[in-house]
Design an enzyme around this catalytic site. Structure first.
Site, PDB file in Angstrom:
ATOM      1  N   GLY A 124      10.383 -21.232 -55.820  1.00  0.00           N
ATOM      2  CA  GLY A 124       9.181 -21.407 -56.630  1.00  0.00           C
ATOM      3  C   GLY A 124       7.937 -20.948 -55.906  1.00  0.00           C
TER       4      GLY A 124
ATOM      5  N   ARG B 190       5.469 -17.688 -56.809  1.00  0.00           N
ATOM      6  CA  ARG B 190       4.023 -17.802 -57.031  1.00  0.00           C
ATOM      7  C   ARG B 190       3.257 -16.968 -56.000  1.00  0.00           C
ATOM      8  NH1 ARG B 190       6.078 -22.996 -58.094  1.00  0.00           N
ATOM      9  NH2 ARG B 190       5.527 -23.859 -56.053  1.00  0.00           N
TER      10      ARG B 190
ATOM     11  N   HIS C 160      16.132 -16.282 -58.375  1.00  0.00           N
ATOM     12  CA  HIS C 160      16.319 -17.384 -57.423  1.00  0.00           C
ATOM     13  C   HIS C 160      17.177 -16.930 -56.240  1.00  0.00           C
ATOM     14  CE1 HIS C 160      14.424 -21.120 -58.650  1.00  0.00           C
ATOM     15  NE2 HIS C 160      15.245 -21.821 -57.871  1.00  0.00           N
TER      16      HIS C 160
END
Length: 381
Positions: A200, A204, A193
């Site tokens: 997120g 991806r 993070h």
């Protein structure tokens, strides 16, 4: 320290073989179909990826509206925020897709920060800078209670070192299958993070980038973001991430994460194959109908979009067929007069859906739902 790559079980390997067989079949299917037709499918799948990945983060724009925004349509009924998020994600994904065959490509901290700027630059602020590692703590809150931290990322002073380790791993080859490495890259990045926001979608997208670099199949046909964006799958995605614990613990077995991703790859391949088969069947039915009705073949792309996607805009039809504005307007006007299309909305925002004379058998083919198999149940069955 990063998560170690887990060994694949016999069942994992069987599922992976099935995935590769489907992907190779899709590759041949794409090559066998007209470029114009597959280009339209590519654009739709890209829009589906953007819509789904953004929806996971709470930005909800339908796939068809994303496609209209990608086409440059101004009169799409979405909020300014959702428009910005959609176009930012499109810019980043377009760049990711172009990197598939760059010969001197290397992963770097600079590349990842640049991709993050493309995604989050419009939100750049002192407290949440874009394109820079975070300077403070970051938490993933429980979706059911925002006052509870479901995950606390590593301290900010560890981010640069962890990202250096990740970049070294990305530029190495540990012998794992590329799809397994892509899944691990996703997990590594989302666990570190490294940014204040957008982690997120970046994770991806990194998975999609590794798939693109593999070169077997264009990433829009292999990305699992659309699969992850389905509500039930999104919930399972959160549950699988929560299995990793409330803090960063890289010394753990992540086999269940790999199984989750192999299921996603498999079912997304099934979905794309089903969409291609259905689109091809619709095209064949429309060809037969056009012959009987005396229609010009070029109008089939407009009718095909209406059957498969649900609507078509004049600008999209014009671009797809390389027509002038006047030609596109005339064709659509004639299709409306014949009862094949029905206009919806005012002039600039107008789109077309099926009219009362649209061939019902074509719609039946287009709208028959597909059934997805569960790869791990099949593998042990």
């Amino acid at each position: 320290m990063l998560y170690p790559s887990p060994p694949l079980t016999t069942v994992d390997q069987k599922v992976l073989v099935d995935i590769e067989a489907m992907r190779q079949g899709l590759r041949h299917q794409i090559q066998a179909n007209p470029a114009k037709w597959t280009l339209g499918l590519r654009k739709y799948l890209t829009a589906d990826t953007i819509a789904a990945s953004n929806s996971i983060e709470g930005f909800r724009v339908s796939t068809i509206d994303v496609q209209d925004l990608m086409d440059g349509e101004k009169d799409v009924e979405v909020s300014d925020e959702n428009r910005e998020e959609t176009l930012a994600y499109q810019r980043m994904m377009t760049y990711v897709q172009t990197l598939h065959d760059v010969t001197d490509f290397v992963y770097s901290k600079g590349l990842l920060n640049a991709l993050h700027w493309m995604l989050q630059g419009h939100r750049h602020a002192q407290r949440k800078p874009a394109g820079q590692w975070r300077s403070g703590p970051v938490y993933v809150t429980d979706p059911r209670d925002a006052s509870i931290a479901a995950y606390t990322a590593p301290p900010a002073d560890e981010v640069a070192g962890l990202m250096g380790e990740l970049v070294d791993w990305l530029n190495s080859d540990d012998g794992s299958h590329p799809l397994v490495r892509a899944a691990l890259a996703h997990l590594h990045l989302v666990s570190i993070h490294p940014w204040a926001d957008g982690n997120g979608r970046m994770s991806r997208s990194l998975q999609t980038l590794l798939i693109a670099r593999e070169g077997v199949l264009a990433p829009e046909f292999s990305s699992i973001e659309a699969w992850l964006g389905r509500p039930g799958n999104t919930w399972e995605y959160y549950k699988e991430l929560q299995r990793r614990g409330a803090t960063y613990r890289p010394d753990q077995d992540v086999s269940s994460w790999i199984r989750f991703n192999l299921t996603a790859y498999h079912q997304q391949a099934q979905t794309v194959r089903g969409r291609m088969d259905r689109s091809a069947a619709v095209w064949r039915s429309l060809l037969s109908f056009a012959g009987r009705a005396g229609l010009e073949e070029r109008v089939l792309s407009a009718l095909h979009d209406v059957a498969v996607i649900g609507r078509v805009r004049r600008s999209h039809y014009e671009q797809a067929e390389g027509l002038t504005l006047q030609q596109a307007q005339r064709d659509l006007r004639d299709l409306v007069a014949a009862g094949l299309l029905a206009p919806v909305g005012r002039t600039r925002a107008r789109y077309y859906t099926e009219g009362p004379s649209f061939p019902e058998p074509v719609l039946e083919v287009a709208r028959t739902p597909m059934t997805l198999s569960e790869p791990y149940q099949d593998a042990v069955g």
